[in-house]
Write a protein that holds these residues in place. Structure first.
Motif, mmCIF file in Angstrom:
data_model
loop_
_atom_site.group_PDB
_atom_site.id
_atom_site.type_symbol
_atom_site.label_atom_id
_atom_site.label_comp_id
_atom_site.label_asym_id
_atom_site.label_seq_id
_atom_site.Cartn_x
_atom_site.Cartn_y
_atom_site.Cartn_z
ATOM 1 N N SER A 173 -8.301 -8.270 -41.067
ATOM 2 C CA SER A 173 -9.680 -8.712 -40.808
ATOM 3 C C SER A 173 -10.652 -7.537 -40.757
ATOM 4 O O SER A 173 -11.739 -7.657 -40.181
ATOM 5 N N LYS A 226 -11.339 -16.835 -34.225
ATOM 6 C CA LYS A 226 -10.835 -18.141 -34.635
ATOM 7 C C LYS A 226 -9.488 -18.023 -35.336
ATOM 8 O O LYS A 226 -8.726 -18.986 -35.366
ATOM 9 N N SER A 227 -9.191 -16.882 -35.907
ATOM 10 C CA SER A 227 -7.919 -16.704 -36.615
ATOM 11 C C SER A 227 -6.954 -15.796 -35.852
ATOM 12 O O SER A 227 -5.892 -15.463 -36.358
ATOM 13 N N LEU A 228 -7.329 -15.403 -34.611
ATOM 14 C CA LEU A 228 -6.507 -14.485 -33.832
ATOM 15 C C LEU A 228 -6.217 -15.058 -32.453
ATOM 16 O O LEU A 228 -6.920 -15.947 -31.966
ATOM 17 N N GLN A 246 0.259 -10.764 -34.936
ATOM 18 C CA GLN A 246 -1.186 -10.636 -34.750
ATOM 19 C C GLN A 246 -1.718 -9.310 -35.278
ATOM 20 O O GLN A 246 -2.850 -9.230 -35.739
ATOM 21 N N ARG A 297 -2.752 -9.593 -38.796
ATOM 22 C CA ARG A 297 -4.020 -10.308 -38.932
ATOM 23 C C ARG A 297 -5.200 -9.438 -38.508
ATOM 24 O O ARG A 297 -6.276 -9.493 -39.115
#
Length: 306
Positions: free
Chosen positions: A230, A30-32, A223, A226
């Motif tokens: 994570s 969802k965040s990538l 990315q 991120r």
């Protein structure tokens, strides 16, 4: 040709691990971006793949490392690239529909793998196994359509939607990738099928980390930050991915691809469970019906393989 009875328990374990990993990966995704979410599986899975290989070699298969055949790396590269493309297509299918439906469309891989392996690897299945394949496809289509009665023309139009196209394309590429992976295990010079599977896994994940990691660094550098940030959840994805892949690769090394993938459809049951309990998605009656049809298909396939 089935070379070891270990293929059945490892295939069932692989289905559970893959469903669990995909559920966790979807939450990370969802965040990538699609490529960032795909990289998580390989980057964080590589250390676990190397640890499993080193531990198994030291404890269960000590001695010299097996010699790799001349076609090991070409087939390994084909399988690695195929899995990257197929995984990205599956994540794109999720973006167009819900978690269960995206997975269901991709499960056409079972029948595609059966057809491709019959042509490319000359694997032969019994009539009962083919019946199991047919029921499995019907079951996943019930899941994909939500159990709604659909006219043939409407069904054809539905297959033109993006979620269906991405899911089916994912199944096609996954089917070809697993055939390449099975051939790769044949190129490892050892009679130990588990060692051959772990060598293939470490090499495949290493290539995937290099290829997709390089792409993300060149084209989506933000990315990478991120992905690294994570690590708490992504580490879980890597662990589940490596253990699940080790089980899949062992299955491919010891039984026909089609049979492994047919039985591997039990992943749909695990997927539904994770979608319901982990992601909070509601389970409809049609999904239960589709699951039962898939289960009958798996039983028929196993009966036909006796």
């Amino acid at each position: 040709m089935i070379t070891s009875p270990i293929w059945l328990p490892v295939t069932l374990a692989a289905g559970a691990m893959q469903a669990w990993r995909t559920a966790v990966q979807r939450r990370v995704g969802k965040s990538l971006s699609v490529n960032g979410a795909g990289l998580v599986r390989y980057l964080y899975g590589l250390p676990f793949a190397l640890i499993m290989l080193a531990a198994y070699h030291a404890l269960a298969a000590p001695g010299a490392w097996p010699v790799l055949g001349a076609q090991f790396w070409p087939f390994c590269l084909a399988g690695a690239v195929g899995q990257i493309v197929a995984t990205n297509l599956l994540l794109m299918a999720f973006d167009e529909g819900n978690f269960v439906v995206g997975t269901a469309y991709s499960k056409t891989e079972a029948v595609q793998a059966a057809l491709f392996s019959a042509v490319l690897l000359h694997d032969h299945l019994s009539v009962l196994s083919w019946a199991g394949i047919a029921l499995g496809v019907i079951g996943v289509m019930v899941l994909a359509t939500g159990g709604r009665p659909t006219a043939p023309a409407a069904f054809v139009r539905a297959l033109g939607e993006r979620a269906a196209l991405y899911g089916i394309a994912s199944g096609t590429v996954f089917a070809l990738a697993v055939i390449a992976i099975r051939r790769t295990t044949f190129e490892v010079g050892t009679p130990d099928h588990i060692l051959a599977a772990l060598v293939t896994l470490a090499a495949t994940v290493g290539l995937q980390t290099f290829l997709q990691g390089g792409y993300v660094l060149l084209r989506e550098r933000g990315q990478m930050t991120r992905v690294l940030a994570s690590w708490r959840v992504s580490g879980q994805v890597g662990l589940l991915s490596s253990v699940g892949s080790a089980c899949w690769f062992t299955g491919f090394a010891t039984a026909p691809v089609a049979l492994v993938r047919i039985v591997g459809q039990v992943e749909v049951a695990f997927t539904m469970a994770f979608a319901h309990f982990y992601l909070g998605e509601r389970m409809a009656r049609s999904e239960v019906a589709g699951l039962l049809i898939v289960a009958v298909g798996v039983v028929l396939a196993l009966w036909g393989a006796r």
